[in-house]
Design a protein around this motif. Structure first.
Motif, PDB file in Angstrom:
ATOM      1  N   UNK A  10      14.728  -4.063  -0.246  1.00  0.00           N
ATOM      2  CA  UNK A  10      13.777  -3.737   0.814  1.00  0.00           C
ATOM      3  C   UNK A  10      13.317  -2.296   0.716  1.00  0.00           C
ATOM      4  N   UNK A  11      14.207  -1.404   0.290  1.00  0.00           N
ATOM      5  CA  UNK A  11      13.852   0.010   0.191  1.00  0.00           C
ATOM      6  C   UNK A  11      12.794   0.265  -0.879  1.00  0.00           C
ATOM      7  N   UNK A  12      12.563  -0.719  -1.767  1.00  0.00           N
ATOM      8  CA  UNK A  12      11.619  -0.521  -2.870  1.00  0.00           C
ATOM      9  C   UNK A  12      10.420  -1.465  -2.819  1.00  0.00           C
ATOM     10  N   UNK A  13      10.311  -2.268  -1.766  1.00  0.00           N
ATOM     11  CA  UNK A  13       9.208  -3.230  -1.711  1.00  0.00           C
ATOM     12  C   UNK A  13       7.842  -2.552  -1.582  1.00  0.00           C
ATOM     13  N   UNK A  14       7.814  -1.303  -1.154  1.00  0.00           N
ATOM     14  CA  UNK A  14       6.552  -0.587  -1.070  1.00  0.00           C
ATOM     15  C   UNK A  14       6.114   0.029  -2.386  1.00  0.00           C
ATOM     16  N   UNK A  15       6.985   0.024  -3.389  1.00  0.00           N
ATOM     17  CA  UNK A  15       6.678   0.637  -4.678  1.00  0.00           C
ATOM     18  C   UNK A  15       6.426  -0.385  -5.775  1.00  0.00           C
ATOM     19  N   UNK A  16       7.214  -1.433  -5.792  1.00  0.00           N
ATOM     20  CA  UNK A  16       7.131  -2.420  -6.868  1.00  0.00           C
ATOM     21  C   UNK A  16       6.750  -3.786  -6.318  1.00  0.00           C
ATOM     22  N   UNK A  17       5.972  -4.516  -7.084  1.00  0.00           N
ATOM     23  CA  UNK A  17       5.584  -5.857  -6.685  1.00  0.00           C
ATOM     24  C   UNK A  17       6.770  -6.815  -6.861  1.00  0.00           C
ATOM     25  N   UNK A 201       1.218  -0.677 -10.061  1.00  0.00           N
ATOM     26  CA  UNK A 201       2.213  -0.829  -9.009  1.00  0.00           C
ATOM     27  C   UNK A 201       1.637  -0.397  -7.668  1.00  0.00           C
ATOM     28  N   UNK A 202       2.346  -0.732  -6.584  1.00  0.00           N
ATOM     29  CA  UNK A 202       1.854  -0.387  -5.259  1.00  0.00           C
ATOM     30  C   UNK A 202       1.813   1.123  -5.067  1.00  0.00           C
ATOM     31  N   UNK A 203       2.798   1.817  -5.602  1.00  0.00           N
ATOM     32  CA  UNK A 203       2.857   3.268  -5.553  1.00  0.00           C
ATOM     33  C   UNK A 203       3.411   3.767  -6.876  1.00  0.00           C
ATOM     34  N   UNK A 204       3.437   5.082  -7.025  1.00  0.00           N
ATOM     35  CA  UNK A 204       3.975   5.651  -8.263  1.00  0.00           C
ATOM     36  C   UNK A 204       5.426   5.223  -8.450  1.00  0.00           C
ATOM     37  N   UNK A 205       5.707   4.639  -9.611  1.00  0.00           N
ATOM     38  CA  UNK A 205       7.055   4.152  -9.904  1.00  0.00           C
ATOM     39  C   UNK A 205       7.895   5.292 -10.466  1.00  0.00           C
ATOM     40  N   UNK A 206       9.078   5.470  -9.919  1.00  0.00           N
ATOM     41  CA  UNK A 206       9.982   6.509 -10.379  1.00  0.00           C
ATOM     42  C   UNK A 206      11.193   5.874 -11.053  1.00  0.00           C
TER      43      UNK A 206
END
Length: 283
Positions: A10-17, A201-206
């Motif tokens: 859940x903590x990463x659903x805004x970054x990765x599909x 990706x939804x946002x920059x992937x780190x």
């Protein structure tokens, strides 16, 4: 394991599909499982494996980890841990119990109607609270889509569990997992390659995002799968599915502490009612 995995994802659903997250999870879990299989000298069991067992384990993995987990990640994105987790982990054991009775001939409990009614009541309560809480807080929530993804994930997991129970054959937990998870990984990565087509990706992937999802794969998809298969092998599909409902007890407070999600009294009560219904079905 699964409660912690839900919080990590859940903590990463805004970054990765969702499909990308499933691909990372299943790939890292596959590497760990194959290493574990080789390290425990488990390759020999495949010599006596039948074709139906091999195909069934692969299909079970694609249904459960490939399709089911991807649907679940979508539900997490739309509903959050505090609501998607109770819905899926209430519907999943109930559906598994019904399929286990119908297809595997497992015993029917006399408390099934009462427990089933409580399960439906608990899920309904959680969903209704989702709508009223979102409306009062002014939060945009795609309720219908989120619930659909959650229930569909539960159905996919149920079918995968029953298929695992019925066709595991001579394979032990590590051997079965070593077929299920790589098959799921191949299916998910193929889907990503075909459908994403260079989509950003939804946002920059780190690196941190990838590491968190990979950790979720090792814990939930890797270690969690082996423990789950072991339980199904020794306890049966229905009983194992019911016992996994203890996970919301851990997932709900984790969602509050690490994700700042709001747990209302009605959601807590709905979860307790649902869990009580599941245990009545188990009796």
């Amino acid at each position: 394991m699964w409660a912690l995995t839900s919080v990590l994802l859940t903590s990463q659903t805004g970054r990765l599909r969702p499909l990308v997250m499933s691909a990372i999870r299943s790939f890292t879990a596959s590497v760990v499982l194959i290493a574990l299989l080789v390290g425990t000298a488990g390759l020999g069991q495949f010599r006596d494996m039948t074709l139906i067992t091999g195909v069934s384990m692969a299909a079970s993995g694609i249904l459960g980890q490939g399709l089911g987990d991807t649907l679940y990640i979508n539900a997490l994105r739309l509903l959050g841990v505090t609501r998607s987790f109770p819905i899926t982990n209430s519907a999943y054991p109930f559906l598994t119990f019904l399929l286990a009775v119908l297809l595997l001939g497992e015993d029917v409990s006399v408390t099934l109607p009462i427990g089933g009614a409580l399960i439906v009541a608990g899920i309904t309560w959680i969903v209704v609270e989702q709508r009223s809480d979102a409306a009062s807080a002014g939060v945009s929530v795609e309720l219908a889509r989120g619930v659909t993804f959650a229930i569909a994930a539960a159905a996919a997991w149920s079918l995968a569990t029953v298929l695992l129970r019925g066709q595991q054959g001579n394979l032990d937990a590590v051997g079965a997992a070593s077929l299920r998870i790589p098959a799921a990984s191949l299916a998910v990565m193929t889907t990503v390659a075909v459908t994403m087509n260079g989509e950003a990706p939804l946002r920059a992937v780190t690196r941190r995002s990838i590491a968190i999802v990979a950790l979720a794969g090792v814990l939930g998809t890797g270690v969690g799968s082996v423990l789950f298969i072991y339980a199904v092998e020794h306890l049966g599909a229905a009983r194992t599915a019911f016992l996994t409902t203890s996970a919301p007890v851990f997932a709900l407070p984790m969602g509050m502490v690490f994700l700042s999600e709001r747990l209302t009294p009605r959601i807590a009560l709905g979860t307790l009612v649902t869990i009580a219904g599941i245990w009545l079905v188990l009796l």
